[in-house]
Design an enzyme around this catalytic site. Structure first.
Site, PDB file in Angstrom:
ATOM      1  NE  ARG A 192       9.878  -4.900  11.012  1.00 44.81           N
ATOM      2  CZ  ARG A 192       9.002  -4.085  10.466  1.00 44.81           C
ATOM      3  NH1 ARG A 192       7.758  -4.465  10.270  1.00 44.81           N
ATOM      4  NH2 ARG A 192       9.365  -2.868  10.098  1.00 44.81           N
TER       5      ARG A 192
ATOM      6  CG  HIS B  42      -0.072   0.214   2.524  1.00 47.19           C
ATOM      7  ND1 HIS B  42       0.689  -0.810   3.068  1.00 47.19           N
ATOM      8  CD2 HIS B  42       0.154   1.291   3.323  1.00 47.19           C
ATOM      9  CE1 HIS B  42       1.327  -0.383   4.136  1.00 47.19           C
ATOM     10  NE2 HIS B  42       1.029   0.908   4.322  1.00 47.19           N
TER      11      HIS B  42
ATOM     12  CG  HIS C 149       5.226   1.157   2.669  1.00 45.31           C
ATOM     13  ND1 HIS C 149       4.643   2.299   2.147  1.00 45.31           N
ATOM     14  CD2 HIS C 149       4.693   1.021   3.910  1.00 45.31           C
ATOM     15  CE1 HIS C 149       3.815   2.811   3.031  1.00 45.31           C
ATOM     16  NE2 HIS C 149       3.818   2.047   4.109  1.00 45.31           N
TER      17      HIS C 149
ATOM     18  CG  ASP D 243       1.920   4.961   4.911  1.00 42.30           C
ATOM     19  OD1 ASP D 243       1.353   3.855   4.785  1.00 42.30           O
ATOM     20  OD2 ASP D 243       2.969   5.125   5.563  1.00 42.30           O
TER      21      ASP D 243
END
Ligand SMILES: C=C1C[C@]23C[C@@]1(O)CC[C@H]2[C@@]12CC[C@H](O)[C@@](C)(C(=O)O1)[C@H]2[C@@H]3C(=O)O
Ligand code: AKG
Ligand code: FE2
Length: 340
Positions: A271, A202, A259, A204
């Site tokens: 993570r 996507h 990203h 942002d």
């Protein structure tokens, strides 16, 4: 300065050495502003070092995030479901997107943080305090970067971008993403070809994003030629992601980078990333700045309010190109009809 990484094309699976730009904010202003403009044009993404955010501000919020995600499932659910704010598990947004993660999404208004922290932490005051200090510090960093961009573009008004995010009514958002370790044989909610997806591809929607993660890899950015580049994690530094609203304000000179975060399958540790999404007030108008519009560079987008854009984003899927809805010169291959 660049950090070397290897890129993989989705189709050919070829890799090549790629440098992700690194901007040292302690260098002289004109060098920094030039480097930032170049990185925004070429990648829509860069790393900042010597950023000025105190390490204690970062570690206090990191600890709060770890404490929250370490809780029992039932306790975490008290902060959910995400609608869009709150605790979310595997469901992203409101239209069926899924990923191998859990997250906390918060509006950055201090009243809203104070209210939410009651269901997030056993010590809500500590959580609020850590979140507010972090937001204040990264907002300052984002604002400094936006001023440097305006300087690098030779705008007479250097706060033309930054004032949109420093406004007291700013609609900025804070997000914690936690990607637990998934073993390769375990069933996976969301898979794309060979990739187990933590957070799907996507861009942002906001002006810019300030991202930081612990030392576990997962983030990838997509280059203009379609190659995916893994971003080396660096817990002491920040990555800057150009958002759709900045693409529009610069009339396409800067591009919002696509990203994704791959699910965490190789590491023994999970993570955790923390993102500050710097946004304008809901009623602010976003359109190409006149300095970047000329007969040779006609306006590419029709102006809209941030509220309109958010509405469009939330009506679509994560990977959709929502900016197409606001293009002035649509091409035949566009996926959506234009608003009338
Ligand atoms: C599927 C969606 C999740 C998202 C809202 C949307 O409808 C499309 C944009 C998504 C995104 C990506 C960047 C940020 O993580 C986010 C908070 C945002 O502002 O836009 C998310 C939205 C979300 O997770 O609620
Ligand atoms: O968790 C990450 O590293 C990236 C997540 C992301 O892109 C987002 O939340 O918008
Ligand atoms: Fe993102």
């Amino acid at each position: 300065m660049v950090v070397l990484s290897s890129a993989t094309s989705m189709r050919t699976k070829k890799t090549k050495a790629v440098g992700i730009p690194v901007v040292d904010l302690s260098l002289d202003r004109s060098t920094v502003s030039e480097l930032i403009v170049k990185a925004c044009e070429d990648y829509g993404f860069f790393k900042v070092i010597n950023h000025g955010v105190p390490s204690d501000t970062i570690s206090r919020l990191e600890d709060e995030g770890v404490r929250f995600f370490d809780k029992e499932a039932g306790d975490k659910q008290r902060a959910g479901p995400a609608n869009p704010f709150g605790y979310g598990l595997k469901n992203i947004g409101l239209n069926g997107d899924k990923g191998e993660l859990e997250y906390l999404l918060l509006h950055t208004n201090p009243f809203s943080i104070a209210e939410r922290s009651k269901s997030i932490s056993n010590n809500p005051q500590n959580f609020s305090c850590a979140a507010n200090d972090y937001v204040e510090s990264v907002r300052e960093l984002a604002s400094e970067i936006l001023e440097l961009m305006a300087e690098g573009l030779w705008f007479p008004d250097k706060s033309v971008f930054s004032r949109l995010i420093t406004d007291t009514q700013s609609d900025s958002v804070l997000r914690f993403n936690h990607y637990p370790t998934v073993k390769n044989r375990e069933p996976c909610s969301y898979k794309d070809d060979d990739h187990r997806i933590g957070f799907g591809e996507h861009s942002d929607p906001q002006i810019l994003t300030i991202l930081r993660s612990n030392d576990v890899a997962g983030l990838e950015i997509c280059l203009h030629d379609g190659f995916w580049v893994p971003v080396p994690p660096d817990p002491t530094q920040f990555y800057v992601i150009i958002g759709d609203a900045l693409q529009v304000l610069t009339n396409g000179r800067f591009t919002s980078v696509r990203h994704r975060a791959l699910a965490n399958s190789s590491s023994r540790n999970s993570r955790m990333s923390i993102m500050y999404f710097a946004a304008p007030p809901v009623n602010a108008t976003i359109g190409p700045l006149h300095e970047l519009v000329s007969p040779e560079n006609p306006s590419l987008y029709k102006p809209f309010t941030w509220g309109d854009y958010k509405k469009a984003a939330y009506s679509l899927r994560l990977g959709d190109c929502r900016l197409d809805l606001f293009k002035l010169h649509p091409t035949n291959d566009q996926k959506f009809p234009l608003f009338s």
